[in-house]
Motif scaffolding. Sequence first.
Motif, mmCIF file in Angstrom:
data_model
loop_
_atom_site.group_PDB
_atom_site.id
_atom_site.type_symbol
_atom_site.label_atom_id
_atom_site.label_comp_id
_atom_site.label_asym_id
_atom_site.label_seq_id
_atom_site.Cartn_x
_atom_site.Cartn_y
_atom_site.Cartn_z
ATOM 1 N N GLN A 19 0.744 -1.276 0.138
ATOM 2 C CA GLN A 19 -0.219 -0.016 0.083
ATOM 3 C C GLN A 19 0.873 1.196 -0.022
ATOM 4 O O GLN A 19 0.557 2.155 -0.846
ATOM 5 N N MET A 20 2.014 1.228 0.811
ATOM 6 C CA MET A 20 2.892 2.466 0.610
ATOM 7 C C MET A 20 3.431 2.656 -0.457
ATOM 8 O O MET A 20 3.515 3.629 -0.953
ATOM 9 N N SER A 21 3.997 1.501 -1.150
ATOM 10 C CA SER A 21 4.576 1.609 -2.483
ATOM 11 C C SER A 21 3.732 2.138 -3.600
ATOM 12 O O SER A 21 3.959 2.900 -4.529
ATOM 13 N N SER A 22 2.125 1.867 -3.443
ATOM 14 C CA SER A 22 1.134 2.027 -4.428
ATOM 15 C C SER A 22 1.004 3.845 -4.286
ATOM 16 O O SER A 22 0.764 4.423 -4.936
ATOM 17 N N MET A 23 1.053 4.114 -2.802
ATOM 18 C CA MET A 23 0.908 5.569 -2.701
ATOM 19 C C MET A 23 2.151 6.308 -3.203
ATOM 20 O O MET A 23 1.867 7.425 -3.837
ATOM 21 N N ALA A 24 3.384 5.935 -3.117
ATOM 22 C CA ALA A 24 4.505 6.562 -3.608
ATOM 23 C C ALA A 24 4.206 6.606 -5.305
ATOM 24 O O ALA A 24 4.607 7.470 -5.757
ATOM 25 N N GLU A 25 3.818 5.645 -5.678
ATOM 26 C CA GLU A 25 3.802 5.367 -7.165
ATOM 27 C C GLU A 25 2.541 6.444 -7.678
ATOM 28 O O GLU A 25 2.926 7.013 -8.422
ATOM 29 N N LEU A 26 1.505 6.443 -6.826
ATOM 30 C CA LEU A 26 0.570 7.570 -7.036
ATOM 31 C C LEU A 26 1.045 8.898 -7.050
ATOM 32 O O LEU A 26 0.734 9.744 -7.916
ATOM 33 N N LEU A 27 1.954 9.272 -6.097
ATOM 34 C CA LEU A 27 2.408 10.568 -5.981
ATOM 35 C C LEU A 27 3.434 10.698 -7.255
ATOM 36 O O LEU A 27 3.447 12.009 -7.646
ATOM 37 N N THR A 28 4.274 9.811 -7.348
ATOM 38 C CA THR A 28 5.242 10.016 -8.760
ATOM 39 C C THR A 28 4.313 10.456 -10.109
ATOM 40 O O THR A 28 4.495 11.119 -10.867
ATOM 41 N N VAL A 119 -3.062 13.327 -1.158
ATOM 42 C CA VAL A 119 -2.591 11.916 -1.428
ATOM 43 C C VAL A 119 -1.521 11.871 -0.560
ATOM 44 O O VAL A 119 -1.191 10.687 -0.041
ATOM 45 N N ARG A 120 -0.610 13.044 -0.403
ATOM 46 C CA ARG A 120 0.591 12.727 0.820
ATOM 47 C C ARG A 120 0.048 12.554 1.966
ATOM 48 O O ARG A 120 0.633 11.775 2.627
ATOM 49 N N LYS A 121 -0.918 13.374 2.423
ATOM 50 C CA LYS A 121 -1.723 13.048 3.789
ATOM 51 C C LYS A 121 -2.168 11.699 3.853
ATOM 52 O O LYS A 121 -2.020 11.177 5.081
ATOM 53 N N ALA A 122 -2.896 11.351 2.737
ATOM 54 C CA ALA A 122 -3.360 10.098 2.987
ATOM 55 C C ALA A 122 -2.385 8.768 2.865
ATOM 56 O O ALA A 122 -2.709 7.802 3.916
ATOM 57 N N SER A 123 -1.243 9.080 2.642
ATOM 58 C CA SER A 123 -0.057 8.095 2.625
ATOM 59 C C SER A 123 0.388 8.039 4.012
ATOM 60 O O SER A 123 0.842 6.912 4.469
ATOM 61 N N LYS A 124 0.659 8.984 4.625
ATOM 62 C CA LYS A 124 0.810 9.410 5.946
ATOM 63 C C LYS A 124 -0.005 8.279 6.831
ATOM 64 O O LYS A 124 0.581 7.997 7.853
ATOM 65 N N LYS A 125 -1.312 8.648 6.660
ATOM 66 C CA LYS A 125 -2.204 7.897 7.509
ATOM 67 C C LYS A 125 -2.323 6.360 7.211
ATOM 68 O O LYS A 125 -2.256 5.871 8.186
ATOM 69 N N THR A 126 -1.600 6.011 6.117
ATOM 70 C CA THR A 126 -1.845 4.598 6.098
ATOM 71 C C THR A 126 -0.549 3.916 6.626
ATOM 72 O O THR A 126 -0.607 2.846 6.845
ATOM 73 N N ARG A 127 0.521 4.660 6.893
ATOM 74 C CA ARG A 127 1.706 4.215 7.686
ATOM 75 C C ARG A 127 1.443 4.113 9.121
ATOM 76 O O ARG A 127 2.267 3.283 9.886
ATOM 77 N N LEU A 128 0.591 4.892 9.693
ATOM 78 C CA LEU A 128 0.270 4.779 10.985
ATOM 79 C C LEU A 128 -0.153 3.474 11.627
ATOM 80 O O LEU A 128 -0.527 2.834 10.890
#
Length: 128
Positions: A19-28, A119-128
């Motif tokens: 999920q985190m790599s997917s968020m990083a890809e989404l941001l890219t 998207v950045r904020k959503a990716s931080k929430k998935t890491r918690l």
Amino acid sequence: MKTHLYLLLLAAGISAAPQMSSMAELLTLLQQMCESMANDVQNLRIETPDNIDDVNCVSTIFEGTEQLKTHPAMKKFSVFFQKFERLKQSLTPSLAKEGKCDTERMNATRFMEKLMTFVRKASKKTRL
């Protein structure tokens, strides 16, 4: 006991990694979209939340993304929109509780900047 705890933490880390790599890809993908499409969508106006942190504005963000998606210049970014749809599905349960969202019609470039923040904020929430 320590080994058991270690294995649980390892399993949790492995399950969160895709999920985190997917968020990083989404941001890219979003960054690439912003850079290459800035001039092509300049005249497009999208309803944009005044405050991207407002939980009442999540559906407004998704509606704006749908409007962006229909623009002919965005067809080459279909991968981004497919991946973003998955994020929408993961946030759908909270959409039913939304209240009023203060918005303003902004150009597409400004909307994409706010979308990137979202998207950045959503990716931080998935890491918690």
